[in-house]
Design a protein around this motif. Sequence first.
Motif: not given
Length: 796
Positions: A686-687, A692-693, A708-713, A716-717
Amino acid sequence: MSQVGAPQGRTWAGSSRSPRSRTLRSVATLTSAVLAVTVLAGCSSDEDADGAPAAAQDNAPTARSLVDDGGTLRWAVDALPATFNAFQADADATTNRVAGAALPALHTLDERGRPRLNPDYLETAEVVETEPRQVVLYKLNQQAVWSDGREIGAADFVAQWRALSGRDTAYWTARNAGYERIEKIEKGKNDLEVRVTFAKPYADWRSLFTPLYPKQVMGSPNSFNDGARTTLKVTAGPFLLRTVDRKTGDLTLARNPRWWGKPAKLDSLVLRAVPRADREAALAGGKLDLAEIDRSTAERIALALKDADAGRSGAQAAQLHGPGSAITPGKALGSWALAHGADEELASEVKAARAENKAAAARYAAAQDTLAGYVVRKSLEPAYTQLSLNGESGPLADERVRRAVARAIDRRELAESVLKPLGLPSDPPGSHLALAGQAAYADSSDALGDQDTKEARALLADAGWVPGGAQKKPAGTKAGSEAGTKAKAAEEADSKKKAAEEADSKKKTEKSDTASDDGLYIVGDDKPGELPAAPRIGPGGPETGTRVLAPAPAAARESAALLARAEALDTGARAAAGPGNAKPDKGVAGAYAPLGSAAPAAVPAASQALGKDGKALSLRFVLPSGPGSETLRSVGDRIVRMLDAVGIRTEITKVSDESFFKDHIASGDYDLALYSWPASAFPATDARPIFAKPEPASDGSLLVEQNYSRVGTDRIDQLFDQAAGTLDEEEAGDLIRQADARIWAAAGSIPLYQRPQLVAARQDVVNAGAWGFAAPQYQDIGFKKSETTKGSPSNR
């Protein structure tokens, strides 16, 4: 709007989407920030996790033998559901409530957010093979049947898998995570066994087939898309769907005569659509038995109970603190005299006002008497409110600025401002992926660091945002170029215009600020004066990682120098004022004042507005304006003051609740926003779409799923993928905690507080209230037996 806020997950269109972008699980909305918001836990071990939930359940647990048989309970919902298919994009919290009462749930959550086998439907469910493929064997309760008399069996499992696998695009499904991993489903040794074979390991297999729909709904695209939107003809729970009256806003669930488990105590359960803003009036009118409420309504009920405990009637309460409380004997006598005076026109007006005051006092008295029959049950909701930082573009695209925003915020102060007045625990969440009491919970906030104003300023200086930066020309401007000539001419014209405006302004007042479009200005947004601008320190920000983040040493030294110069300027200003003059009022940084209010005295350079390459550092803070969002706006005001203290200015934009998520959060039209994520026991599944990047689409836009923050790596994925693919629960929990630490370090989402859960319940309603993590046991909800209970159950 309350926002647990979160919209339903959806599959993004376009041939460029990745397999990951097609495997979304929806998250139920609670409210705003809107939008109900995922509390997450990955382990389901029978061993107790360290620690307990931050707040216990408060649902008046009562043995079934002490609960009356019969009666109708009226339960408030935000709206009647647009669909009864929980796997469609417009499914909502009411959809899920109906599903919980009327459809099979193979696993439900306990009080600590752990998935537990539901014995009403399953005898066992376990992984029986891991090589060469993972195989889960379900042994069904032999009494489990649909309301049409057919046994629940493998055909229902197969139909749901095919509908949600994502292989047939004719099914308009909003989520299919986990189902796409299934290779085949087949009947076991008998009709009561179902074998599910996975093409690749899936840790969150317990999340599947809950709710389970009959094959009549899932068997074809037409029946899936339309068959369960307006009705549920076949069910298999303690209740079944009887009627939906969209004119009155009532949905009635009736006791299921074919239910094989413990029979429902209630004859019927009415889900009544009552907007949050109208619930106090509905409760005061005796039209509800159970309703989630806001803080102001909870306080009104508490006051009514206090009056009742003191032996005061509603009429006496009205005189003490109601509409009639401000009428003194003198005022009453004067009003009486005017009402019976010689001036007939005035007397008529006064009589009408007296009659309205009397009616208002009577309404208040009646409401107090009714509200005294309720109690407020409270706990912490399985959801947290976060500050989202949009890292797609602008200043927040720089991770140093995001970290500076995070380091400027005192999360504990914000949590205490919301929860302490309610008597609830106020420790801020330390994880994005689990809450206190869940097995996967670990405080990873050290990966970012606690509130530290000095470190926040140093990070901003390292990123080039310094006092006076708004007046500096961008480096590298070519002298004599056409662009440079135009820029110079524009600058000179602007300078002349500003000089004229300043001269005119000085004639009116010694100090003033520029008014905004809506007649408000930001107090403390003073010009930085003649203080030399600090140079940008270093080519890049601090190293990304899971350690405690700190600015570069040079940035820290620059911060210290800025502070020293600011203190010198401040001392000089006070000395010039003279010892005989009053100490100037410095105002409240970041607060808002009406147009025409006096501006505060000059503030130290360390908290002056920052700029870079001729641009001021200002962030657009979007907040909902609805009547249920007062808490969010109050928290937003505190955040504004905290950011102002480090030189970050904010532009508050208040938008309607309907527009908040759709037009601003989901579309990326914001810099800062407050909203919430709801709970789940399955973080690896669910997370994933929440953090997700983002991926670039063919048209140049970003596919953000629910991030919705549009921040990912990428890392993390990868950690989420690894956690979803291991059947070792301890290893999965460790991977989830690693992912959370990196989410903290990325500073795209800052958890602030676990949301309060306030529920008004009639005092004789039992086994219902603030459940916390746990799923309601619908068959146990009812009215407590009592010799003093007025009326028979059938009249409730």
